[in-house]
Scaffold this motif. Structure first.
Motif, short mmCIF file in Angstrom:
data_model
loop_
_atom_site.label_atom_id
_atom_site.label_comp_id
_atom_site.label_asym_id
_atom_site.label_seq_id
_atom_site.Cartn_x
_atom_site.Cartn_y
_atom_site.Cartn_z
N ARG A 41 -46.77 -54.26 69.16
CA ARG A 41 -47.38 -53.32 68.23
C ARG A 41 -46.45 -52.16 67.89
O ARG A 41 -46.42 -51.67 66.77
CB ARG A 41 -48.68 -52.78 68.81
CG ARG A 41 -49.83 -53.78 68.78
CD ARG A 41 -51.14 -53.13 69.13
NE ARG A 41 -51.14 -52.60 70.50
CZ ARG A 41 -52.13 -51.91 71.04
NH1 ARG A 41 -53.22 -51.65 70.32
NH2 ARG A 41 -52.05 -51.48 72.29
N ALA A 42 -45.64 -51.72 68.86
CA ALA A 42 -44.73 -50.62 68.60
C ALA A 42 -43.69 -50.99 67.56
O ALA A 42 -43.30 -50.17 66.72
CB ALA A 42 -44.05 -50.19 69.90
N ALA A 43 -43.24 -52.25 67.59
CA ALA A 43 -42.22 -52.69 66.64
C ALA A 43 -42.77 -52.79 65.23
O ALA A 43 -42.00 -52.82 64.25
CB ALA A 43 -41.65 -54.03 67.07
N ALA A 44 -44.09 -52.85 65.09
CA ALA A 44 -44.70 -52.97 63.76
C ALA A 44 -44.91 -51.61 63.10
O ALA A 44 -45.28 -51.54 61.93
CB ALA A 44 -46.05 -53.70 63.86
N ALA A 45 -44.66 -50.52 63.83
CA ALA A 45 -44.87 -49.19 63.26
C ALA A 45 -43.83 -48.89 62.19
O ALA A 45 -42.66 -49.20 62.36
CB ALA A 45 -44.80 -48.14 64.37
N PRO A 46 -44.24 -48.29 61.06
CA PRO A 46 -43.28 -47.96 60.01
C PRO A 46 -42.27 -46.93 60.51
O PRO A 46 -42.55 -46.12 61.38
CB PRO A 46 -44.16 -47.39 58.89
CG PRO A 46 -45.55 -47.87 59.20
CD PRO A 46 -45.62 -47.97 60.69
N GLY A 47 -41.09 -46.97 59.93
CA GLY A 47 -40.06 -46.00 60.30
C GLY A 47 -38.69 -46.64 60.30
O GLY A 47 -38.54 -47.86 60.36
#
Length: 396
Positions: free
Chosen positions: A279-285
């Motif tokens: 889920r962390a890798a799916a965060a925009p940025g």
């Protein structure tokens, strides 16, 4: 009139002309000779057509496999796309397989027949769940390892699958411990050690991932053999929920049948794993490659993942076509050359370098795989064909 009576010519009657029987016999002999020549020509043409067909699908198998491996490495590799969501990638591939196989199977099997042949959900999960779990772990960890190691090193370590096939076969009593098999294991392990020593960009994380993936592949084989040898009791009359994915009775040898039964469980397991760990890798940025920063970026990302699923499906279909139309020797030899081909592709596309120790390790591992292939061939020749028919009926 029997066929043998055609060549029997009665004597000529007076006034009929003594040369007529000779001409008839000559024409009959010529027709027989022409028929034999035509049959030989048709057989030669059939063999030539089969050889061309096999060669075509070997090339397709190589091509789709290379394209899929290059795409996955380009997406997942930390030095390339750095898409650190390999489980999501594997999940999308399984979803594509589920949709395509289910659509084809439902189109081929009449609706009434599907409802009559549905099996209980519990039996479906117990029967196919363990194999699907091993397959999901195999694919998920294999794709995850590409984030850390080179494609060539991944290919070399994955060649250790026969070792784990034999180890789990020993553990489950599916295979007796024999000296030739122990020697095969030692030879392949010796080759893998050389490849590890010679690897220039070694990663313990990536190595352990692909090693566990190889173990899961070997375990999957043993679980499949146990499933074939000890089929579960018929529970078609049980009053349990029916699973639509398990309905119908497509041929067990069909690649779509295999995908039809395993892919839904694999997609669920890989999706759950992705939701829990990625889920962390799916965060925009910027830190995450911008794969989900906008609807356009998200659409491109999903499109690339779906394209990988299509390539994986095409590769599977080409491989199963070869299984259905060739013998074990042809397929095994093609598989060995495929390993060499993938290493060469990784060197050309990604610039992977092989040291002398790595080359020696590859040669030793291939020698062990060749020995294992001939061992399998001897065992297959010793098994009556009726046994295969019984196993297929039980699997279905």
């Amino acid at each position: 009139m029997s066929p043998g009576e055609v060549v029997v010519v009665p004597p000529a009657r007076a006034g009929d002309g003594g040369d007529r029987p000779d001409r008839h016999d000559h024409r009959t002999s010529s027709a027989s000779s022409g028929s034999s020549n035509n049959t030989s020509a048709l057989q030669a043409q059939s063999l030539s057509s089969l050889a061309c067909n096999v060669a075509l699908f070997v090339l397709l198998w190589y091509g789709f496999s290379a394209a899929l491996s290059i795409l996955n490495k380009a997406i997942v590799g930390h030095e390339h796309g750095n898409f650190n969501m390999p489980l999501l990638l594997s999940c999308v591939h399984s979803v594509v397989h589920t949709i395509v196989s289910a659509a084809v199977i439902h189109w081929q099997v009449p609706r009434g027949h599907r409802s009559r042949q549905a099996i209980p959900l519990k039996k479906y999960l117990v029967t196919y769940g363990p194999t699907a779990l091993c397959t999901a772990l195999d694919i998920g960890l294999s794709n995850s390892s590409l984030h850390y190691i080179s494609l060539s090193f991944y290919t070399m370590i994955k060649s250790s699958v026969p070792v784990w096939v034999l180890i789990f076969a020993f553990a489950f009593g599916l295979e007796q411990v024999r000296l030739p098999l122990v020697l095969i294991i030692l030879v392949i392990c010796f080759g893998v050690v050389f490849t590890i020593v010679g690897e220039l960009r070694f990663s313990w994380i990536g190595f352990n991932m692909v090693l566990i993936a190889s173990m899961c592949s070997g375990l999957r084989w043993s679980l499949t053999q146990i499933l074939l040898s000890h089929p579960s009791s018929d529970t078609s009359g049980a009053s349990e929920p029916m699973h639509p994915i398990a309905s119908g009775r497509p041929s067990p040898s069909s690649p779509l049948s295999t995908l039809y039964r395993l892919s839904p469980i694999m997609a669920a397991l890989l999706g759950l794993g992705s939701a829990l760990t990625e889920r962390a890798a799916a965060a925009p940025g910027d830190d995450h490659g911008g794969f989900w920063d906008s609807p356009q970026a998200a659409g491109r990302t999903v499109g690339v993942l779906v394209a990988g699923g299509v390539l994986a499906l095409c590769m599977t279909l080409a491989e199963f076509h070869l299984i259905a139309n060739t013998n074990v020797v042809t397929l095994s030899v093609a598989g060995i050359f495929k390993e060499v081909f993938m290493i060469a592709v990784s060197m050309v596309v990604f610039g992977d370098r092989l040291t002398g120790a790595t080359v020696v390790g590859v040669v030793i591992s291939i020698a062990g795989i060749v020995a294992y292939t001939f061992y399998k061939l001897q065992r297959l020749n010793a098994v009556p064909r009726t046994a295969y028919k019984r196993l297929n009926q039980e699997f279905d």
